[in-house]
Design a protein around this motif. Structure first.
Motif, PDB file in Angstrom:
ATOM      1  N   THR A  97       0.933  -1.231  -0.106  1.00 59.82           N
ATOM      2  CA  THR A  97       0.038   0.042  -0.101  1.00 59.82           C
ATOM      3  C   THR A  97       0.952   1.283   0.138  1.00 59.82           C
ATOM      4  OG1 THR A  97      -0.047   0.063   2.455  1.00 59.82           O
ATOM      5  CG2 THR A  97      -1.911  -1.039   1.158  1.00 59.82           C
ATOM      6  N   THR A 131       1.593   2.467  -5.443  1.00 60.42           N
ATOM      7  CA  THR A 131       0.770   1.099  -5.514  1.00 60.42           C
ATOM      8  C   THR A 131      -0.690   1.590  -5.736  1.00 60.42           C
ATOM      9  OG1 THR A 131       0.021   0.906  -3.040  1.00 60.42           O
ATOM     10  CG2 THR A 131       2.240   0.011  -3.898  1.00 60.42           C
ATOM     11  N   ASP A 133      -2.779   1.049  -3.986  1.00 58.05           N
ATOM     12  CA  ASP A 133      -3.419  -0.014  -3.148  1.00 58.05           C
ATOM     13  C   ASP A 133      -3.912  -0.806  -4.037  1.00 58.05           C
ATOM     14  OD1 ASP A 133      -2.367   1.481  -1.085  1.00 58.05           O
ATOM     15  OD2 ASP A 133      -4.582   2.278  -0.546  1.00 58.05           O
ATOM     16  N   HIS A 134      -3.525  -1.201  -5.173  1.00 55.55           N
ATOM     17  CA  HIS A 134      -3.874  -2.256  -6.101  1.00 55.55           C
ATOM     18  C   HIS A 134      -2.682  -2.612  -6.979  1.00 55.55           C
ATOM     19  CE1 HIS A 134      -7.202  -3.761  -8.877  1.00 55.55           C
ATOM     20  NE2 HIS A 134      -6.505  -3.581  -9.966  1.00 55.55           N
TER      21      HIS A 134
END
Length: 171
Positions: A97, A131, A133-134
Protein backbone atom coordinates in the motif's frame (compact mmCIF):
# COMPACT_ATOMS: atom_id res chain seq x y z
CA UNK A 1 3.04 -21.31 -9.65
CA UNK A 2 5.28 -22.05 -6.70
CA UNK A 3 2.74 -23.94 -4.54
CA UNK A 4 2.33 -27.59 -5.41
CA UNK A 5 -1.46 -27.90 -5.18
CA UNK A 6 -3.67 -25.89 -7.55
CA UNK A 7 -7.38 -25.90 -8.39
CA UNK A 8 -9.30 -23.98 -11.03
CA UNK A 9 -12.77 -22.55 -10.47
CA UNK A 10 -15.15 -21.88 -13.33
CA UNK A 11 -17.38 -18.85 -12.83
CA UNK A 12 -19.96 -16.81 -14.70
CA UNK A 13 -18.11 -13.61 -13.78
CA UNK A 14 -17.49 -11.33 -16.76
CA UNK A 15 -15.10 -8.65 -15.43
CA UNK A 16 -11.80 -8.64 -13.58
CA UNK A 17 -13.28 -6.37 -10.91
CA UNK A 18 -16.09 -8.85 -10.20
CA UNK A 19 -13.58 -11.70 -10.21
CA UNK A 20 -11.33 -9.84 -7.73
CA UNK A 21 -14.28 -9.35 -5.38
CA UNK A 22 -15.38 -12.99 -5.67
CA UNK A 23 -11.83 -14.26 -5.11
CA UNK A 24 -11.38 -12.06 -2.03
CA UNK A 25 -14.81 -13.02 -0.67
CA UNK A 26 -13.97 -16.74 -1.01
CA UNK A 27 -10.60 -16.19 0.67
CA UNK A 28 -12.25 -14.34 3.57
CA UNK A 29 -15.10 -16.83 3.93
CA UNK A 30 -12.71 -19.78 3.98
CA UNK A 31 -10.10 -17.96 6.09
CA UNK A 32 -7.35 -18.82 3.63
CA UNK A 33 -3.88 -18.32 5.10
CA UNK A 34 -1.42 -15.64 3.92
CA UNK A 35 0.65 -18.00 1.76
CA UNK A 36 -2.28 -18.84 -0.53
CA UNK A 37 -2.19 -17.66 -4.13
CA UNK A 38 -5.46 -16.62 -5.75
CA UNK A 39 -5.48 -15.68 -9.44
CA UNK A 40 -7.87 -14.65 -12.17
CA UNK A 41 -7.74 -16.11 -15.68
CA UNK A 42 -9.47 -14.76 -18.77
CA UNK A 43 -11.40 -17.48 -20.59
CA UNK A 44 -12.21 -16.77 -24.22
CA UNK A 45 -14.33 -18.65 -26.70
CA UNK A 46 -18.07 -19.25 -26.87
CA UNK A 47 -18.58 -18.29 -23.23
CA UNK A 48 -16.14 -15.49 -22.27
CA UNK A 49 -15.67 -15.17 -18.52
CA UNK A 50 -13.08 -14.90 -15.77
CA UNK A 51 -12.08 -18.12 -14.02
CA UNK A 52 -10.24 -18.32 -10.71
CA UNK A 53 -7.46 -20.46 -9.35
CA UNK A 54 -6.25 -21.12 -5.84
CA UNK A 55 -2.82 -22.54 -5.04
CA UNK A 56 -1.22 -23.60 -1.79
CA UNK A 57 1.37 -25.97 -0.41
CA UNK A 58 -1.33 -27.71 1.68
CA UNK A 59 -3.28 -30.45 -0.09
CA UNK A 60 -5.71 -30.69 2.86
CA UNK A 61 -6.47 -26.96 2.74
CA UNK A 62 -7.05 -27.06 -1.00
CA UNK A 63 -9.40 -30.05 -0.64
CA UNK A 64 -11.43 -28.02 1.89
CA UNK A 65 -11.58 -25.13 -0.59
CA UNK A 66 -12.63 -27.54 -3.35
CA UNK A 67 -15.41 -29.05 -1.22
CA UNK A 68 -16.78 -25.66 -0.13
CA UNK A 69 -16.77 -24.20 -3.65
CA UNK A 70 -18.36 -27.35 -5.13
CA UNK A 71 -21.07 -27.15 -2.45
CA UNK A 72 -21.71 -23.55 -3.55
CA UNK A 73 -22.31 -24.73 -7.12
CA UNK A 74 -18.97 -23.90 -8.70
CA UNK A 75 -17.29 -26.26 -11.14
CA UNK A 76 -13.85 -27.00 -9.67
CA UNK A 77 -11.05 -28.73 -11.54
CA UNK A 78 -7.49 -29.83 -10.87
CA UNK A 79 -4.90 -27.25 -11.94
CA UNK A 80 -5.13 -23.64 -13.10
CA UNK A 81 -7.03 -22.72 -16.28
CA UNK A 82 -3.73 -21.50 -17.79
CA UNK A 83 -0.19 -20.56 -16.76
CA UNK A 84 -0.74 -16.80 -17.13
CA UNK A 85 -2.83 -16.04 -14.05
CA UNK A 86 -3.21 -12.52 -12.72
CA UNK A 87 -2.45 -12.67 -8.98
CA UNK A 88 -4.88 -11.03 -6.57
CA UNK A 89 -3.92 -12.99 -3.46
CA UNK A 90 -0.25 -13.75 -2.89
CA UNK A 91 2.21 -13.54 -0.01
CA UNK A 92 2.76 -9.90 0.93
CA UNK A 93 -0.10 -8.48 -1.17
CA UNK A 94 -1.87 -6.88 1.80
CA UNK A 95 1.27 -4.90 2.67
CA UNK A 96 1.66 -3.31 -0.76
CA UNK A 97 0.00 0.00 0.00
CA UNK A 98 1.03 3.60 -0.45
CA UNK A 99 4.43 4.33 -1.96
CA UNK A 100 7.25 1.79 -1.82
CA UNK A 101 10.61 1.44 -3.46
CA UNK A 102 11.01 -1.35 -5.99
CA UNK A 103 13.36 -3.07 -3.52
CA UNK A 104 10.72 -2.92 -0.76
CA UNK A 105 8.05 -4.30 -3.08
CA UNK A 106 10.26 -7.23 -4.08
CA UNK A 107 11.48 -8.00 -0.57
CA UNK A 108 8.05 -7.79 1.11
CA UNK A 109 6.01 -9.80 -1.39
CA UNK A 110 6.05 -12.85 -3.64
CA UNK A 111 6.64 -10.64 -6.68
CA UNK A 112 9.84 -11.74 -8.40
CA UNK A 113 10.38 -8.92 -10.85
CA UNK A 114 9.15 -5.48 -11.95
CA UNK A 115 9.16 -4.55 -15.63
CA UNK A 116 8.60 -1.03 -16.89
CA UNK A 117 6.63 -0.70 -20.10
CA UNK A 118 8.70 0.72 -22.93
CA UNK A 119 12.06 -0.08 -21.38
CA UNK A 120 14.33 -3.10 -21.58
CA UNK A 121 16.10 -2.53 -18.27
CA UNK A 122 14.63 -3.25 -14.84
CA UNK A 123 13.92 -0.22 -12.65
CA UNK A 124 16.55 0.70 -10.05
CA UNK A 125 15.89 -0.71 -6.57
CA UNK A 126 15.41 2.78 -5.08
CA UNK A 127 12.79 3.85 -7.65
CA UNK A 128 9.51 4.71 -5.95
CA UNK A 129 6.31 2.92 -6.93
CA UNK A 130 2.92 4.41 -6.03
CA UNK A 131 0.79 1.29 -5.52
CA UNK A 132 -2.65 2.95 -5.54
CA UNK A 133 -3.38 0.02 -3.20
CA UNK A 134 -3.91 -2.17 -6.29
CA UNK A 135 -0.96 -4.38 -7.26
CA UNK A 136 -1.85 -7.19 -9.67
CA UNK A 137 1.24 -9.03 -10.95
CA UNK A 138 0.97 -11.82 -13.52
CA UNK A 139 2.61 -15.21 -13.80
CA UNK A 140 5.16 -15.23 -16.64
CA UNK A 141 7.31 -18.29 -17.18
CA UNK A 142 6.77 -19.40 -13.59
CA UNK A 143 7.69 -16.01 -12.08
CA UNK A 144 5.37 -13.38 -10.61
CA UNK A 145 5.98 -10.18 -12.60
CA UNK A 146 4.53 -6.72 -12.04
CA UNK A 147 4.14 -4.52 -15.11
CA UNK A 148 4.59 -0.85 -14.20
CA UNK A 149 4.64 2.42 -16.11
CA UNK A 150 6.27 5.80 -15.54
CA UNK A 151 4.21 8.37 -13.62
CA UNK A 152 4.49 11.92 -12.30
CA UNK A 153 7.54 12.94 -10.31
CA UNK A 154 9.75 10.12 -11.57
CA UNK A 155 7.66 7.45 -9.86
CA UNK A 156 6.17 4.26 -11.23
CA UNK A 157 2.62 2.98 -10.95
CA UNK A 158 1.26 -0.51 -11.64
CA UNK A 159 0.04 -0.76 -15.23
CA UNK A 160 -3.40 -1.96 -14.14
CA UNK A 161 -5.53 0.84 -12.68
CA UNK A 162 -7.77 0.12 -9.68
CA UNK A 163 -11.01 1.44 -11.18
CA UNK A 164 -10.88 1.32 -14.96
CA UNK A 165 -13.51 3.19 -16.90
CA UNK A 166 -15.51 0.73 -18.97
CA UNK A 167 -15.25 1.21 -22.71
CA UNK A 168 -17.89 3.58 -24.02
CA UNK A 169 -19.09 4.40 -20.46
CA UNK A 170 -20.31 7.82 -21.49
CA UNK A 171 -22.34 6.70 -24.52
Amino acid sequence: MNPRHVIGVDTEVKTLREADHLLQAVATELALPEGTFGCTHLVRGDRPRVALSFATTSHALLETVRERLTAQGYEVSQGAPDAMGRAVLYPGAVDLTGTLTVAELLSHSAIDRVVVLGTADPPPPDQRLVTRDHVRPEWREGRLVLAAMPAAGGTLVPFEVPDPTPCCADH
